[in-house]
Structure formats: C-alpha cells, structure tokens
Design an enzyme around this catalytic site. Structure first.
Site, short mmCIF file in Angstrom:
data_model
loop_
_atom_site.label_atom_id
_atom_site.label_comp_id
_atom_site.label_asym_id
_atom_site.label_seq_id
_atom_site.Cartn_x
_atom_site.Cartn_y
_atom_site.Cartn_z
N ARG A 174 37.28 38.84 86.70
CA ARG A 174 38.39 39.55 86.10
C ARG A 174 38.61 40.87 86.84
NH1 ARG A 174 40.72 37.47 81.14
NH2 ARG A 174 41.85 39.44 81.11
N LYS A 227 34.69 47.04 87.56
CA LYS A 227 34.18 46.06 88.52
C LYS A 227 34.48 46.47 89.95
CE LYS A 227 34.64 42.26 85.16
NZ LYS A 227 33.29 41.71 84.95
N THR A 264 27.32 36.96 85.70
CA THR A 264 26.73 35.63 85.87
C THR A 264 27.22 35.02 87.18
OG1 THR A 264 28.47 34.89 84.37
CG2 THR A 264 26.24 35.03 83.48
C1 26W Z 1 37.77 41.85 71.64
C2 26W Z 1 38.14 41.86 73.07
C3 26W Z 1 36.98 41.54 73.91
C4 26W Z 1 36.91 40.28 74.47
C5 26W Z 1 35.85 39.96 75.24
C6 26W Z 1 36.01 42.46 74.13
C7 26W Z 1 34.95 42.13 74.88
C8 26W Z 1 34.85 40.88 75.45
C9 26W Z 1 33.64 40.48 76.23
C10 26W Z 1 32.44 41.22 75.73
C11 26W Z 1 33.83 40.60 77.67
C12 26W Z 1 32.83 39.82 78.48
O1 26W Z 1 33.09 38.71 78.88
N1 26W Z 1 31.66 40.40 78.77
C13 26W Z 1 30.80 39.85 79.78
O2 26W Z 1 29.81 39.01 79.21
C14 26W Z 1 29.07 38.35 80.22
C15 26W Z 1 28.14 37.36 79.55
O3 26W Z 1 27.13 38.03 78.87
C16 26W Z 1 28.33 39.35 81.08
O4 26W Z 1 27.69 38.66 82.12
C17 26W Z 1 29.31 40.37 81.66
O5 26W Z 1 28.61 41.38 82.35
C18 26W Z 1 30.14 40.98 80.56
O6 26W Z 1 31.15 41.82 81.08
#
Ligand code: 26W
Length: 804
Positions: free
Chosen positions: A540, A545, A647
C-alpha cells in the site's frame, strides 16, 4: 478427473465441449476440484463434533485471499492430475487459472495475514472457522490514467463463485437502534430487553479452505446482508417502485463494499453497522453450535477461542456480554469471566490515527444496550483502577473505555484489551512498543496480558505454488520432507557456498525475471533488461512506508548516471506497485511522482539500460505471486517504529531476494536470522526517531549538509519532472524540508549509501547468490505454521498436527 470435469461442464455449467469457453472450463474444473475438497471437509467436521473438540474462531473484517484454484490443487496434491485431464480435453491450464478473479476482501497486510493463517490452521488440523463479510465488492480496481490513480468498482462475483456454498438456511436476525426496556422478574432482579427498531438478516456463505496434503478442511464463513422484507408490496402496487425497494437497499448496503481505507478508520455509521452485523451474526452462529454440542453457555471458553483481528470485530466483546446476561441470565461477573476467557485480541498498528473510536451519540443511537454495558463495565473497571493506583487521574483517563477529551468517544482498543485474556503484537519490536506506548497503562494494570506473536506467511502459496522452480531446487537439495517441515530450510545454508547450487539458484531467478519482464511489457509497455537488478517496492502507498524515499533515491541515481554516463553502472530496474486510499491525497501524489519520474528516466537516451522505472497498476495478490519470485532486492524502508511487522518482507526473502531495510517490524528478526552480511540495514532506529521527533522535525539543517539530497529536492520542487504543472510537488517537498515527520530527509544519506553497497555486492555475483541462498535458508521461522502453532499453544490451548 477428466470425466468429472466434463460432467460438471455438461450438467452444472450447462454446456457441451464445443460451446465451452475458458470461463466455462474454469468453473467446471473448480467444481470438480471442490467435490474433492468437500470430502475432506465433511470428514473434518464430523471428527470435530465426535471428539467434542475445542474450536478456534478467527474474526476478521478482511480476508485477502486471492485465487483459490492453484492453492486447492496443490494442497490436495492434484496439480498434475488436473493438468493432465485438461490437456486431454485440449484446455490450457494456465489460461483457465487466470480466469479466476482475486477474492480481494481486504486492504493489505492485515487481510492477507488472515488468509495465510486460515490456510495454516487447516494445515495444522485445528478445527477453526474464519468469520468475515461477503463484500459484493472487494478492494477497488486501480487504473492509472496519466499518472493519476482512479478507483473503479471491483466485481469478483461477476462470474459466480464456484468455491462457495450458499447457506440460505443459516441466517440470523441482527438488530439496530430502538430502545432498551427494563423489566423486573420474580426475584425482583432487573432484566434488560433490547427492542431494536430495525432488523437485517445475515445469510451465511461458506468457502472451504483445504490444508496441506488435504488432511483437514475448515470453512471461511462470510455473512451477506438481506432485508427482512425484500419488497414492500403495498407501496409497489401503489406505484412507488423505488420506495418499495428502499428498505432492501439500506439493509443490503451493509455487505456491499469493503472500506478501502487502510490505517485510517472511516469513522462512518455504515462501518459500525458492518462491524456489529458481522460480530453479532458470528456470535449467534458459534453459540448455536456450542449449545448443540455442550448444552450450556457456561463452558463456552473451554470449547471456543475467539481471535479478534484488530479492533474491527471488538464490539463482539460487548455483544457476548449482552447475550450471556440478557438472553441467558448468566450473572454479570460470571459472564465477564467467560467473555474474557474466550477472547484474544491482536493489535496490528500503533498509528494513532488508525485506532478506532466511535462517537458516544452514534453508539447510543445504533446500539443502545451495548452502550449501557460499556458504561457499566467502565464503571467497575475504573473502580479497580482506583484501588490499584489511588489518586492517579492520568491513569484513569488513559484506561477509560470512553475518551472524554475529543468529544465523547468509545475506544475500541481499550474495549478489546479489557475484554481479552491475551493481547498480542505482530513482531518483537511492535509488541515491545505496544507495552511502552499505546498500552503502557494497560500493561501496568495487567502485566501478563501482552505477548508477542511474530507474523508468518504460508510457504505453500508464497513458495511452492508461486515459485515451482525454486521449490524443486530446495527439494532436490534437502529432500521432500522440507515441504512438511519448515525448520528444514536451515539445511539449505551449507549450499550457499556451493558453486553449482548457486548457479541453479540464479538460473531459477533468471527464469522468474524473464516471466516478470514479459508481464511488464504486456501491462505497461516498458521493455526491461532481464539481467538488470530488479529492485522492488510493492505494498500500500503510505507516507510511513516511504515510497517517496525510494523515488528520491532513484532521482539521485539518475543524476549520478547522467553526470558520468560512461561509467560502468550496474543496470537497475525500479519496480513499484500499490494502491492509495481514495481520500489519501498525498499518497496519490506520490503515485503521480513515480510516474513523472518514470517518464523522464525511461525516455532519456543517455541512460541506455542503466536505469528504468516502472509502476505496475492494480497491485493485488495475483500480481504479487509473479513479482516476488522475480525480485533481486526487496525494499522494506518504513520509518522505524511504524511498520508493525510487514509480511511482504518475508515473502521476498523466502524467494531469495536480499532486503534493504530499516530496523522496523519483523525486519529486526529477519536480520537476526540471516545475519548482517546478508541484509542491507540502514537508517535511524525506532528510539532515534522518537528522540529526533522530540527535538525537531525541521530537516533544513540535514538537507544543507547533503549535496545529493539538495539537488534532488530542488529538481522536484522546481518542476523538472512536472513541466506541465511545475508547482505540483512543492507542498510535498516543503513537508520534507520543514515537517519531516517520516524522516525522509533524515534517513536519505544513509539509504543512498546503502544502495551503493547493494550495487557493489551485485557486482560480485557469487557473493550476491550466497546471500540470496542464506535468505531462503533463514526464513523457516517466518512460516505461518510456526506462528499458528504459537497461537494454538499459548493462546487458544488447542492441539496441532501432528497430534499425539
Ligand atoms: C479501520 C481502518 C483500518 C483498517 C486496517 C485501520 C487499520 C488497519 C490495519 C491495522 C492495517 C494493516 O493492514 N496493518 C498491517 O498488518 C500487518 C499484519 O499484521 C502488518 O504486517 C503490517 O505491518 C501492518 O501495517
């Protein structure tokens, strides 16, 4: 198999061979394969019921699955059988494989992690169900027009979905709004009865997930929203054709679209409706199953473990309390014990803007009974806090379930923490920072609750299927047992110095690069030198990043080559891909900059082959499966302290790419496993970032000391790459100069220097290949089987394959 496929084509698809196109063959093949999956599925379910086994429920608003055909075939060991059958039918396997749309029910890392974990839970024979939403439209399709991202709706169900089982008979009523009535029963205890004003049906759809060697099959159960009354006939008959359907449209909007915003909560009512809809349906479903086997809710925590994938499903904590207390008359304290013992919560980000909170008035309107329960829980909890930390007002303020400082809002992270017996981070560094920052006070209150579970990836999809050449090579080297035991990857290490092994390793990489070069030519029309260093950043698009850091370094390299065009440069290709959240303007501007820079560089004849830049549109799981096996260098360059784990970093290294990266997330643990000679680490540490931010984020001094950076920034700022709109990047560069929160300027020189080390190593092929082999050899730890075994033993208390 050939007969099965033909039969499916004839009876299920309803076509004869002569009339069948590739789509028809894909559906027929998938249906034939699904039959084999189903056999194992029924066996698994039967055994779970007979043994009264404990089950795991993985609740996630996102599952980024990608395609399933190759996955299912490989795990069932039917690859060659199906290829042979299709051959006999005159059908090209690879062509029909590509017909399958990606199931993109996720944004990025968190959703893809859920998909890897589901596959590992099946492979380890853990009785489990993944619960999610069956979005009609997954993550948007990205089209880049003139360098600008445009979002288009995605339609993964357009051709139907041969993997799914529709379960119209499994549906639950979900309430919203309305009032809470208080009634006194015979013991003069007060009972609360919620009378929702609005009701929606949740209908189940199952997708079976096969484990490795077909030994166990679990379901991914996705909920779809239906109106209770699909049409108001009276209104329709009176001529109000649209109004007659409006209730249906409102109800069904809940499962229409995946929220496309990664890291910033949408904060909208529809999102909360999605979260509650799916949490409530899943709880009703798992309680029905539990009661069928065990007759009482009092043993729930012994027979069910619920994992919350971030806070998104955390309203489930409150919903379970409501069901236990209001519907089953369980005393409050016992209900709370059961709830807490049942739930675990995984945190995936420390970014303050990504921590979910809901305005109290919205909660009161949509979920009035839940708001009461939150208040009561909070009251009792803060009482405990007061006793443990008398007079500590700051402690109370930070632990409270309700934030009183930014308008009154419910903090879902606090709800999830309080309602779970274990809370985990996703890498050692991230977990450590959780203890020190967001959950510092919770950690003081409950010191044993936070624990680490470093992320992992499924090697089946990310090596065995996507990189058959490398898989064959490692099997030939250490034996086929490696496919069943990730710890055997370590046995590859001695081959790192073996010249003939290095040759073969490099030959596989070269083939994968040729395949990627072909794809790049077809998709964006750029011809790549397949012998150049393929330097890749795909993820993303986000400021933390730091794609921007990579682009600036690209420009610096471009300047250097132009200054000395006759020097013997190591040819390099910079490959980018990734989506920006639709409302994240700066991220979209970074995509535009990548395109502007690519245009200038790719059309400069003085460079010849020394440097090329490409941006591949519409990044998704299937594209990653082609790009990752072809990468030489993996860019994992987030501002230290900000990437919870990553990941993609693991996927690249497993496929023999070297990493250039910061000491962030799981990079830290990758360094420990591959050794500092085989990874290019640079930049500020998380602590140094913290310290610097406390001082200043004005980077002008830094920039003044770096001629290289100075030149790059001036060029971008003056519109050298955007002559059509010279001011386009002024704001972007100004932020780097005076408000460098993400440390782009602060880390630039270190990054630039490290990239020169990369080039120098690339010039010594044997050294490079040695490191590449050691990367593959060092990745055993990052198998999602290892992660899931840790969850199973430390958090869920369930046995894993091989079961003793
Ligand atoms: C509510 C909106 C929203 C949606 C998605 C807030 C936060 C997120 C996620 C927490 C974003 C995400 O994908 N985080 C990623 O999670 C991965 C799996 O653990 C990690 O490897 C990434 O570092 C982390 O950014």
């Amino acid at each position: 198999m050939r007969d099965s496929i033909e039969q499916k084509l004839y009876y299920q698809v309803g076509k004869i061979r002569i009339a069948a196109n590739n789509r028809d063959w894909y559906v027929a093949t998938a249906l034939a394969v699904r039959d084999r999956v189903v056999d194992g599925w029924h066996r698994s379910t039967d055994s779970t019921y007979t043994h009264g086994a404990k089950r795991v429920y993985y609740m996630s608003l996102e599952f980024l699955i990608g395609r399933l055909l190759r996955d299912n075939l490989a795990n069932l060991g039917l690859n060659d059988v199906v290829k042979g059958a299709l051959d006999q039918l005159g059908v090209d396997f690879d062509a029909i494989r590509q017909i399958e749309p990606d199931a993109a029910l996720g944004n990025g890392g968190l959703g893809r992690l859920a998909a890897c974990y589901l596959e590992s839970m099946s492979s380890l024979a853990i009785p489990a169900i993944g619960y999610g939403i069956r979005y009609e439209r997954g993550l948007f399709r990205q089209i880049v027009k003139n360098g600008f991202q445009q979002e288009y709706p995605e339609d993964w169900l357009e051709l139907g979905n041969p993997w799914q089982f529709e379960r119209p008979e499994i549906s639950y009523n979900i309430g919203f709004g309305g009032e809470v009535a208080m009634v006194s029963d015979s013991d003069s205890e007060t009972q609360h009865v919620w009378h929702p004003a609005e009701r929606v049906e949740a209908v189940a759809y199952d997708i079976p997930i096969v484990g490795w060697r077909g030994r166990h099959v679990n379901a991914l159960r996705l909920w779809s929203a239906r109106a209770v009354d699909p049409i108001r006939l009276d209104a329709f008959n009176q001529g109000d054709h649209v109004g007659a359907l409006s209730e249906r449209a409102r109800a069904e909007s809940i499962s229409q679209v995946l929220y496309p915003s990664d890291e910033t909560p949408a904060g909208q009512e529809l999102r909360l409706r999605q979260e509650y809809f799916f949490a409530a349906a899943s709880l009703q479903d798992l309680l029905r199953r539990h009661l069928k086997s065990f007759k009482t809710v009092e043993t729930l925590h012994e027979k069910a473990a619920i994992q919350l994938n971030d806070t998104h499903p955390s309203i489930a904590v409150i919903e379970l309390m409501r069901i236990l207390v209001d519907d089953h008359n369980v005393p409050w304290q016992q209900a709370w014990d059961i709830t807490r013992e049942t739930f675990c919560y995984t945190n995936h980000t420390l970014l303050p803007e990504a921590l979910e909170t809901w305005p109290v008035p919205l909660m009161e309107r949509l979920l009035p009974r839940h708001m009461q329960i939150i208040y009561l829980l909070n009251l009792m909890f803060l009482d405990e806090v007061k006793q443990r930390f008398p007079g500590d007002v700051a402690m109370m303020t930070s632990l409270s379930l309700v934030d009183e400082t930014h308008g009154r809002r419910v903090r879902m992270g606090n709800v999830a923490f309080l309602g779970s017996h274990k809370v985990n981070g996703v890498s050692a560094l991230h977990t450590d920072l959780m203890r020190k920052t967001v959950f510092h006070d919770f950690n003081a209150m409950y010191p044993d609750r936070i624990n680490n579970k470093t992320n992992g990836i499924t090697f089946r999809r990310w090596l065995y299927q996507s990189n058959p050449g490398l898989t064959q090579l490692v099997v030939d080297a250490v034996g086929p047992e490696i496919l069943d035991d990730e710890t055997l990857f370590a046995k590859l290490a001695p081959f790192a110095d073996d010249a003939s092994f290095q040759e073969k390793f490099a030959a596989v990489k070269q083939d994968n690069k040729a395949a990627l070069a072909k794809l790049v030519r077809e998709r964006v029309g750029v011809r790549l030198n397949p012998h150049a260093l393929f330097d890749v950043q795909i993820k993303r698009i986000h400021e933390y990043k730091r794609q921007l850091l990579n682009i600036l370094e690209t420009i610096a390299l471009y300047n250097a080559i132009r200054a000395q065009p006759m020097r013997d440069w190591a040819p390099r290709v910079k490959i980018f891909a990734g989506k920006a959240a639709p409302s994240y303007h700066r991220a979209k501007l970074i995509i535009k900059l990548a395109h502007d820079v690519a245009r200038v560089i790719n059309s400069d004849p003085t460079l010849r082959d020394a440097l090329k830049v490409v941006f591949l549109p519409n990044y998704n799981v299937s594209l990653a499966e082609v790009v990752i096996p072809a990468a030489d260098l993996s860019e994992q360059i987030s501002t230290a302290g900000m990437e919870a784990s990553g990941t993609g970093n693991m996927k690249f290294a497993l496929n023999g790419a070297l990493t250039i990266g910061t000491l962030d997330g799981a990079n830290v643990e990758m360094l420990e496993r591959v050794g500092s000679d085989n990874i290019f680490i640079f930049g500020l540490t998380a602590e140094e970032v913290e310290a610097r931010r406390r001082q200043t984020i004005d980077s002008s001094d830094f920039i003044a000391k770096s001629d290289v950076l100075q030149e790059v920034l001036t060029a971008v700022e003056n519109g050298n790459f955007s002559p059509d709109d010279p001011g386009r990047y002024r704001g972007l560069i100004e932020a780097i100069r005076y408000h460098d929160y993400f440390m782009v300027a602060a880390d630039f020189d270190a990054y630039y220097r490290r990239q020169r080390d990369v080039a120098a190593t690339w010039r010594r092929p044997s050294d490079w290949r040695r490191s590449a082999v050691l990367n593959t050899a060092g990745m055993g730890f990052f198998s999602s089987d290892r992660s899931i075994r840790e969850y199973a033993s430390d958090l869920w208390n369930v046995p894993t394959w091989p079961k003793k």
